[in-house]
Design an enzyme around this catalytic site. Structure first.
Site, mmCIF file in Angstrom:
data_model
loop_
_atom_site.group_PDB
_atom_site.id
_atom_site.type_symbol
_atom_site.label_atom_id
_atom_site.label_comp_id
_atom_site.label_asym_id
_atom_site.label_seq_id
_atom_site.Cartn_x
_atom_site.Cartn_y
_atom_site.Cartn_z
ATOM 1 N N ARG A 57 71.806 51.769 31.253
ATOM 2 C CA ARG A 57 71.517 52.245 29.902
ATOM 3 C C ARG A 57 70.014 52.288 29.627
ATOM 4 O O ARG A 57 69.236 51.593 30.255
ATOM 5 C CB ARG A 57 72.230 51.412 28.853
ATOM 6 C CG ARG A 57 72.065 49.920 28.981
ATOM 7 C CD ARG A 57 72.994 49.223 27.967
ATOM 8 N NE ARG A 57 73.614 48.036 28.526
ATOM 9 C CZ ARG A 57 74.741 47.507 28.049
ATOM 10 N NH1 ARG A 57 75.368 48.052 27.042
ATOM 11 N NH2 ARG A 57 75.263 46.415 28.605
ATOM 12 N N GLU A 68 70.318 51.171 22.208
ATOM 13 C CA GLU A 68 70.578 51.670 23.556
ATOM 14 C C GLU A 68 71.320 52.997 23.542
ATOM 15 O O GLU A 68 72.120 53.261 22.639
ATOM 16 C CB GLU A 68 71.450 50.664 24.324
ATOM 17 C CG GLU A 68 70.818 49.299 24.473
ATOM 18 C CD GLU A 68 71.765 48.275 25.069
ATOM 19 O OE1 GLU A 68 71.279 47.321 25.675
ATOM 20 O OE2 GLU A 68 73.000 48.443 24.921
ATOM 21 N N THR A 96 76.320 43.346 13.338
ATOM 22 C CA THR A 96 75.404 43.061 14.440
ATOM 23 C C THR A 96 75.349 44.256 15.401
ATOM 24 O O THR A 96 74.288 44.637 15.888
ATOM 25 C CB THR A 96 75.890 41.811 15.205
ATOM 26 O OG1 THR A 96 75.891 40.723 14.293
ATOM 27 C CG2 THR A 96 74.990 41.498 16.377
ATOM 28 N N ASP A 239 75.335 39.555 27.821
ATOM 29 C CA ASP A 239 75.323 40.992 28.095
ATOM 30 C C ASP A 239 73.946 41.628 27.953
ATOM 31 O O ASP A 239 73.833 42.846 27.848
ATOM 32 C CB ASP A 239 76.318 41.708 27.193
ATOM 33 C CG ASP A 239 75.988 41.517 25.724
ATOM 34 O OD1 ASP A 239 75.046 40.769 25.410
ATOM 35 O OD2 ASP A 239 76.674 42.115 24.891
#
Lengths: 365, 365
Positions: A57, A68, A96, A239
């Site tokens: 990404r 992203e 979020t 992540d």
């Protein structure tokens, strides 16, 4: 199907599915149905892994978060997802993570489908986790510890109930209100839920451990002494660079599976491991090219970071479902030109009745 | 402005400007006004070049074309454009280039504004070309050759009329129908237009030469013998690997200006020149840090490929204008959650009256 979608785009524009409509679509089809079919779409796409043009990404980092773009394509379809991650957003009453995305036609570049992906991402992440667990967890798994009871937790719980056969949940969150919300949301689900006072208490005796915490840099949610033989760890919350949930010794002792190795080396739990730390890409296991779990005693880890191909699969499912149910609306994101070589021509005449009426009114004054 | 936009997003969703509405917006404000202000926005952003997080575009190539994502951000705003290039699309009655994009808030990741960018890209490209010519062409330039009379040509013509002072156009296209379309579209513009029978005829005696051809791999639209001292070349059509319009000797003899050097080395006219071929980034000239044209006799070349920052500027202008004129509509691309930590909650209740009525009807059966 492909030509139909393109014809519909040419005749009526891009199909747009808003967040409320996506929720309505999921309600109509039922969440278990959506999770099941999304997992099937992901599996089908992972089985033809080599067909896809894959890239890590593209991230724009700022002091409060990241935005992203996640593109992927095969010979027929192109998709991208826009997604942010701003842990402080809940202070402003905002999510979020917010996301949307597009499915496009590779032959012409036409954006066929624009969809919300905030809700959809939660579904596809849960479907992905369940698909991995179907492949990697012990088949007799019935008890899952669910650490982190935030926005994604209920989706994980239901995906594991309906796709993996989990019947008992042992939940823990540093914020008791989050666990209370989860319990309230899952009332009537048929899951037997125990709210625990610590991660260790929740994990004890679990067949599967799902970690889906947020907001914590290099947290050590799981430590080696919590591990029991044969556990499957579904590590969802680690992540991005600097955001992990597992102690390194757990990874060293386990067999680790990832989605797309180049991305996971940067973003996943394995970001702190040496560059030659052995991992297996899940598609290889799904295709039977490499082994999954080697024994009932082995600890397996699905180090999930979320890969663009999962959004591609999710967009396919949402678009097909919306078309089938007659949901969503057609929007003029792209001009419909009488002569495609005459873009300037679209400035010549008012395009809407209201504009024409307004013009008449102005002239009459 | 910034907080207002975020508040509006939180209260009412993403502002969406469709292609017909963008055309209406341009009609209301007038094309010259839009070109002028878009050029001002681009200039203002180019003057703070160092503030931006710049990346080359992310391209997905296929046999018939390319789909690209073009992101850019400063500390406050993030934008990306989706744009395709499929030269064969006109055969299907579709545009060669289709685009849309988003302007987002960096602090929260909120997608504030979703807009068509097919029409807008034509405007911003023309505004960018005119801005470069204001800086690089001889101030007494009045005659422009316009080679390639396709979808972008009228926008280029009008930008140079209103922003640079061009009064006479000498146009040529391999397809006479394209030139006829241009002449028809520019009737009443006040431009004196001569349709020529060849590129050489059109270029002869011109102060500025704009090339905006498409569809031709490594075409040699302009050759050295056509050059005259003091000309400014606005080379717009050569914009991807393998697609160029100028003979290399022209570049060697001229002073060459680009938008963003790393991208132009790959995509621009200079793609065939050595890696150390001297170029000047336009922002440096705009800031007065490097010289533009060195003499009235020098040939200058603006090797334009289109850079993400121009779309950022264009999106700013279109959003501000739409807000000011009360145009566009608010869409629920992102869920509006009562509790942002409770995403699952949006599945609990029907969201629309029609859905509720349908549910009641179903229950009654």
């Amino acid at each position: 199907m492909k030509n139909t979608a393109l014809t519909q785009f040419r005749d009526t524009g891009t199909l747009y599915l808003s967040a409320p409509e996506a929720a309505e679509l999921v309600r109509r089809l039922g969440l278990p149905h959506c999770l099941q079919h999304m997992a099937q779409h992901i599996r089908a796409d992972f089985l033809r892994w080599a067909d896809f043009d894959k890239t890590a990404r593209v991230a724009a980092h700022s002091k409060d978060g990241v935005i992203e773009l996640m593109p992927v394509a095969d010979d027929h379809r192109y998709s991208f997802k826009y997604v942010n991650g701003h842990p402080g957003n809940t202070r402003f009453g905002m999510s979020t993570v917010m996301a949307f995305g597009v499915l496009a036609d590779v032959d012409t570049g036409a954006p066929l489908f624009l969809s919300e992906l905030t809700l959809t991402t939660a579904l596809r992440t849960a479907a992905m986790s369940a698909l991995a667990a179907q492949t990697l967890a012990r088949p007799d798994s019935r008890v899952m510890a669910l650490i982190g009871n935030g926005a994604q937790s209920e989706f994980q719980a239901l995906a594991f109930q309906h796709l993996v056969g989990i019947t008992c949940l042992r939940v823990y969150d540093v914020d008791p209100a989050a666990s209370a919300k989860l319990v309230a949301n899952l009332q009537g689900s048929g899951l037997h839920i125990t709210v625990c006072q610590s991660t260790a208490e929740a994990v004890k005796g679990a067949d599967i451990v799902t970690t889906v915490t947020a907001d914590k840099a290099m947290a050590l949610i799981l430590t080696p002494e919590m591990m029991e033989p044969g556990m499957h760890l579904n590590a969802v919350g680690g992540d991005c660079p600097g955001k992990t949930e597992l102690h390194g010794d757990i990874l060293d002792a386990a067999k680790v599976f990832v989605e797309y190795e180049p991305q996971s080396r940067v973003e996943g739990e394995i970001q702190h491991q040496p560059a030659d730390f052995a991992v297996t890409e899940l598609w290889q296991v799904l295709r039977g090219e490499r082994a999954g779990r080697d024994s009932a005693e082995q600890v397996t880890v699905f180090d999930s970071v979320g890969f663009a191909l999962e959004d591609f699969s999710a967009l396919r499912f949402m678009m097909d479902s919306a078309v089938r149910l007659g949901m969503g609306e057609r929007i003029a994101l792209i001009p419909q030109l009488a002569d495609p070589k005459n873009l300037f021509g679209m400035l010549a005449a008012p395009v809407s009745v209201s504009a024409r009426l307004e013009q008449i009114a102005t002239t009459a004054q």
